[in-house]
Design a protein around this motif. Structure first.
Motif, PDB file in Angstrom:
ATOM      1  N   ALA A  75       0.857  -1.180   0.000  1.00  0.00           N
ATOM      2  CA  ALA A  75       0.000   0.000   0.000  1.00  0.00           C
ATOM      3  C   ALA A  75       0.894   1.231   0.000  1.00  0.00           C
ATOM      4  CB  ALA A  75      -0.900  -0.005   1.233  1.00  0.00           C
ATOM      5  N   LEU A  76       0.562   2.174  -0.849  1.00  0.00           N
ATOM      6  CA  LEU A  76       1.387   3.378  -0.946  1.00  0.00           C
ATOM      7  C   LEU A  76       0.751   4.504  -0.135  1.00  0.00           C
ATOM      8  CD1 LEU A  76       2.665   3.626  -4.555  1.00  0.00           C
ATOM      9  CD2 LEU A  76       2.581   1.680  -3.039  1.00  0.00           C
ATOM     10  N   ALA A  77       1.599   5.295   0.480  1.00  0.00           N
ATOM     11  CA  ALA A  77       1.077   6.377   1.326  1.00  0.00           C
ATOM     12  C   ALA A  77       0.622   7.572   0.492  1.00  0.00           C
ATOM     13  CB  ALA A  77       2.145   6.810   2.330  1.00  0.00           C
ATOM     14  N   GLY A  78       1.296   7.846  -0.583  1.00  0.00           N
ATOM     15  CA  GLY A  78       0.894   9.028  -1.331  1.00  0.00           C
ATOM     16  C   GLY A  78       1.589   9.131  -2.661  1.00  0.00           C
ATOM     17  N   ALA A  79       1.432  10.268  -3.275  1.00  0.00           N
ATOM     18  CA  ALA A  79       1.931  10.472  -4.623  1.00  0.00           C
ATOM     19  C   ALA A  79       3.454  10.395  -4.677  1.00  0.00           C
ATOM     20  CB  ALA A  79       1.465  11.838  -5.138  1.00  0.00           C
ATOM     21  N   ARG A  80       4.099  10.679  -3.557  1.00  0.00           N
ATOM     22  CA  ARG A  80       5.548  10.749  -3.589  1.00  0.00           C
ATOM     23  C   ARG A  80       6.191   9.371  -3.779  1.00  0.00           C
ATOM     24  NH1 ARG A  80       5.504  13.420   1.079  1.00  0.00           N
ATOM     25  NH2 ARG A  80       3.883  14.775   0.307  1.00  0.00           N
ATOM     26  N   GLU A  81       5.438   8.331  -3.532  1.00  0.00           N
ATOM     27  CA  GLU A  81       5.996   6.990  -3.712  1.00  0.00           C
ATOM     28  C   GLU A  81       5.784   6.458  -5.118  1.00  0.00           C
ATOM     29  OE1 GLU A  81       5.361   4.062  -0.678  1.00  0.00           O
ATOM     30  OE2 GLU A  81       4.744   5.598   0.741  1.00  0.00           O
ATOM     31  N   VAL A  82       5.255   7.276  -5.982  1.00  0.00           N
ATOM     32  CA  VAL A  82       4.981   6.843  -7.348  1.00  0.00           C
ATOM     33  C   VAL A  82       5.953   7.533  -8.300  1.00  0.00           C
ATOM     34  CG1 VAL A  82       3.278   6.782  -9.181  1.00  0.00           C
ATOM     35  CG2 VAL A  82       2.551   6.538  -6.811  1.00  0.00           C
ATOM     36  N   ARG A  83       6.482   6.743  -9.232  1.00  0.00           N
ATOM     37  CA  ARG A  83       7.309   7.324 -10.273  1.00  0.00           C
ATOM     38  C   ARG A  83       6.580   7.191 -11.605  1.00  0.00           C
ATOM     39  NH1 ARG A  83      12.735   5.644  -9.717  1.00  0.00           N
ATOM     40  NH2 ARG A  83      11.774   3.583  -9.675  1.00  0.00           N
ATOM     41  N   PRO A  84       6.314   8.312 -12.271  1.00  0.00           N
ATOM     42  CA  PRO A  84       5.697   8.223 -13.591  1.00  0.00           C
ATOM     43  C   PRO A  84       6.750   7.872 -14.630  1.00  0.00           C
ATOM     44  CG  PRO A  84       5.978  10.530 -12.958  1.00  0.00           C
ATOM     45  CD  PRO A  84       6.546   9.698 -11.849  1.00  0.00           C
ATOM     46  N   ARG A  85       6.361   6.994 -15.523  1.00  0.00           N
ATOM     47  CA  ARG A  85       7.299   6.604 -16.581  1.00  0.00           C
ATOM     48  C   ARG A  85       6.565   6.654 -17.925  1.00  0.00           C
ATOM     49  NH1 ARG A  85       8.479   2.040 -18.527  1.00  0.00           N
ATOM     50  NH2 ARG A  85       7.258   0.929 -16.982  1.00  0.00           N
ATOM     51  N   PRO A  86       6.991   7.540 -18.820  1.00  0.00           N
ATOM     52  CA  PRO A  86       6.350   7.607 -20.141  1.00  0.00           C
ATOM     53  C   PRO A  86       6.527   6.289 -20.867  1.00  0.00           C
ATOM     54  CG  PRO A  86       7.881   9.446 -19.801  1.00  0.00           C
ATOM     55  CD  PRO A  86       8.096   8.483 -18.682  1.00  0.00           C
ATOM     56  N   VAL A 138      -1.947   0.838 -25.463  1.00  0.00           N
ATOM     57  CA  VAL A 138      -0.839   1.083 -24.553  1.00  0.00           C
ATOM     58  C   VAL A 138      -1.066   2.421 -23.852  1.00  0.00           C
ATOM     59  CG1 VAL A 138       1.638   1.472 -24.368  1.00  0.00           C
ATOM     60  CG2 VAL A 138       0.752  -0.223 -25.980  1.00  0.00           C
ATOM     61  N   ALA A 139      -0.995   2.398 -22.542  1.00  0.00           N
ATOM     62  CA  ALA A 139      -1.162   3.636 -21.793  1.00  0.00           C
ATOM     63  C   ALA A 139       0.030   4.560 -22.062  1.00  0.00           C
ATOM     64  CB  ALA A 139      -1.279   3.335 -20.311  1.00  0.00           C
ATOM     65  N   PRO A 140      -0.240   5.833 -22.245  1.00  0.00           N
ATOM     66  CA  PRO A 140       0.851   6.759 -22.547  1.00  0.00           C
ATOM     67  C   PRO A 140       1.761   7.040 -21.346  1.00  0.00           C
ATOM     68  CG  PRO A 140      -1.251   7.920 -22.400  1.00  0.00           C
ATOM     69  CD  PRO A 140      -1.543   6.471 -22.284  1.00  0.00           C
ATOM     70  N   LEU A 141       1.313   6.681 -20.180  1.00  0.00           N
ATOM     71  CA  LEU A 141       2.101   6.963 -18.986  1.00  0.00           C
ATOM     72  C   LEU A 141       1.860   5.857 -17.970  1.00  0.00           C
ATOM     73  CD1 LEU A 141       3.890   9.261 -17.698  1.00  0.00           C
ATOM     74  CD2 LEU A 141       1.809   9.960 -16.519  1.00  0.00           C
ATOM     75  N   ALA A 142       2.930   5.213 -17.536  1.00  0.00           N
ATOM     76  CA  ALA A 142       2.792   4.156 -16.544  1.00  0.00           C
ATOM     77  C   ALA A 142       3.242   4.682 -15.176  1.00  0.00           C
ATOM     78  CB  ALA A 142       3.637   2.952 -16.956  1.00  0.00           C
ATOM     79  N   LEU A 143       2.585   4.213 -14.152  1.00  0.00           N
ATOM     80  CA  LEU A 143       2.973   4.596 -12.799  1.00  0.00           C
ATOM     81  C   LEU A 143       3.583   3.391 -12.110  1.00  0.00           C
ATOM     82  CD1 LEU A 143      -0.289   6.507 -11.821  1.00  0.00           C
ATOM     83  CD2 LEU A 143       1.791   7.401 -12.876  1.00  0.00           C
ATOM     84  N   GLU A 144       4.753   3.579 -11.555  1.00  0.00           N
ATOM     85  CA  GLU A 144       5.350   2.441 -10.863  1.00  0.00           C
ATOM     86  C   GLU A 144       5.764   2.814  -9.442  1.00  0.00           C
ATOM     87  OE1 GLU A 144       9.909   2.597 -12.527  1.00  0.00           O
ATOM     88  OE2 GLU A 144       8.411   1.471 -13.654  1.00  0.00           O
ATOM     89  N   HIS A 145       5.757   1.821  -8.607  1.00  0.00           N
ATOM     90  CA  HIS A 145       6.093   2.010  -7.203  1.00  0.00           C
ATOM     91  C   HIS A 145       7.597   2.282  -7.089  1.00  0.00           C
ATOM     92  CE1 HIS A 145       5.934   0.352  -2.802  1.00  0.00           C
ATOM     93  NE2 HIS A 145       6.210   1.641  -2.865  1.00  0.00           N
ATOM     94  N   ARG A 146       7.904   3.426  -6.556  1.00  0.00           N
ATOM     95  CA  ARG A 146       9.305   3.805  -6.388  1.00  0.00           C
ATOM     96  C   ARG A 146       9.978   2.789  -5.459  1.00  0.00           C
ATOM     97  NH1 ARG A 146      11.273   8.781  -7.436  1.00  0.00           N
ATOM     98  NH2 ARG A 146       9.206   9.678  -7.645  1.00  0.00           N
ATOM     99  N   GLY A 147      10.961   2.135  -5.943  1.00  0.00           N
ATOM    100  CA  GLY A 147      11.653   1.163  -5.101  1.00  0.00           C
ATOM    101  C   GLY A 147      11.307  -0.264  -5.470  1.00  0.00           C
ATOM    102  N   CYS A 148      10.024  -0.551  -5.619  1.00  0.00           N
ATOM    103  CA  CYS A 148       9.683  -1.942  -5.967  1.00  0.00           C
ATOM    104  C   CYS A 148       9.434  -2.075  -7.458  1.00  0.00           C
ATOM    105  CB  CYS A 148       8.508  -2.451  -5.137  1.00  0.00           C
ATOM    106  SG  CYS A 148       6.990  -2.830  -6.017  1.00  0.00           S
TER     107      CYS A 148
END
Lengths: 141, 141
Positions: free
Chosen positions: A124-135, B99-109
């Motif tokens: 479970a993620l706490a907030g937006a800061r734990e997400v990295r967007p990747r094009p 294909v989604a133009p932007l993927a969100l991934e969990h920072r770290g995992c």
DNA sequence: CTCCTGGGTTCGTAGAACGAACTGTGCTCC
DNA sequence: GGAGCACAGTTCGTTCTACGAACCCAGGAG
């Protein structure tokens, strides 16, 4: 995301959908609950039907002539998280008396329901800061 | 929920916030990325600042005069789930090439992130049908 | 036959968005 | 030290949309 807003981002569309999720299906009820001008409501309903978010279903109440009502399609039902997200933010920052005007509870277990960010490994993620967007793919636009 | 839409429901507000989450902070970059008329952008930024969603921060790049940039406040960051919800729906129903133009991934995992409905007993809900809305207090509205 | 209700359509007006042009300020470059 | 440039707006005229009020039509009830 811009596309989604193009579809449901117009002024009354999301409010119409909120009513739809609350079980309001008839034109007159929508118009009364929302206070929107009839012309606008007609237009919003038409585009929502056109987009496959609502479905126009004829029905006949006893002793009445045939009318039609608007029901959510699966595509419309999938907008539910969006509505919940808007609701939660409003409850947190705009509730005057500190009490949310509408509570959501899990049918059967009764506990309050809310939205959470989770990753596919189950964290479970706490907030937006734990997400990295990747094009995804480098295309135009 | 109507209140939330009154705050961020105007035509460009949510798109501005999307850019903000992607790290775009400067007027010119926003204007270029969105293609919105400058007057509208000025107005949207002003109301977002007024609502406490963005914060106007002066900064000075080397060899440049002082300017100011727009940053998300915690109140703004809490709109993240709303943005994600809109994105997910758009990815599901509007992605042309699948294909989604932007993927969100969990920072770290590194695993993909998505929104889920959960109740406070820890159950994950499949959809809107498992939720029962319950009006809180009967007031004027 | 007339009224009422649901589900619209058709107006005229008021407000918002649009694009293009203009303003002002502090650079850098010649 | 003047010309040009980029950033961050403001101003202006046109177009698009929302709004509210009035009108329309069908079927049922009185």
């Amino acid at each position: 995301m811009a596309g989604t807003l193009a579809v449901v981002g117009e002024k009354w569309s999301l409010l119409v959908l909120r009513e739809a999720f609350l079980g309001v299906r008839r034109f007159a009820d929508l118009q009364r609950n929302l206070g929107a001008p009839k012309a606008v409501l007609t237009d919003r309903l038409a585009t929502l039907v056109e987009q496959g978010i609502l479905h126009r279903v004829p029905y006949q109440a006893e002793g009445e002539r045939q009318r039609h009502e608007y029901r959510l399609t699966p595509k419309g039902i999938d907008l539910y998280p969006t509505l919940v997200a808007l609701m939660q933010w409003g409850d947190r920052y705009l509730a005057e008396d500190g009490v949310a005007p509408l509570a959501l509870e899990h049918r059967g277990c009764g506990a309050p329901v809310h939205l959470a960010l989770v990753c596919e490994d189950g964290h479970a993620l706490a907030g937006a800061r734990e997400v990295r967007p990747r094009p995804a793919a480098v295309s135009s636009r």
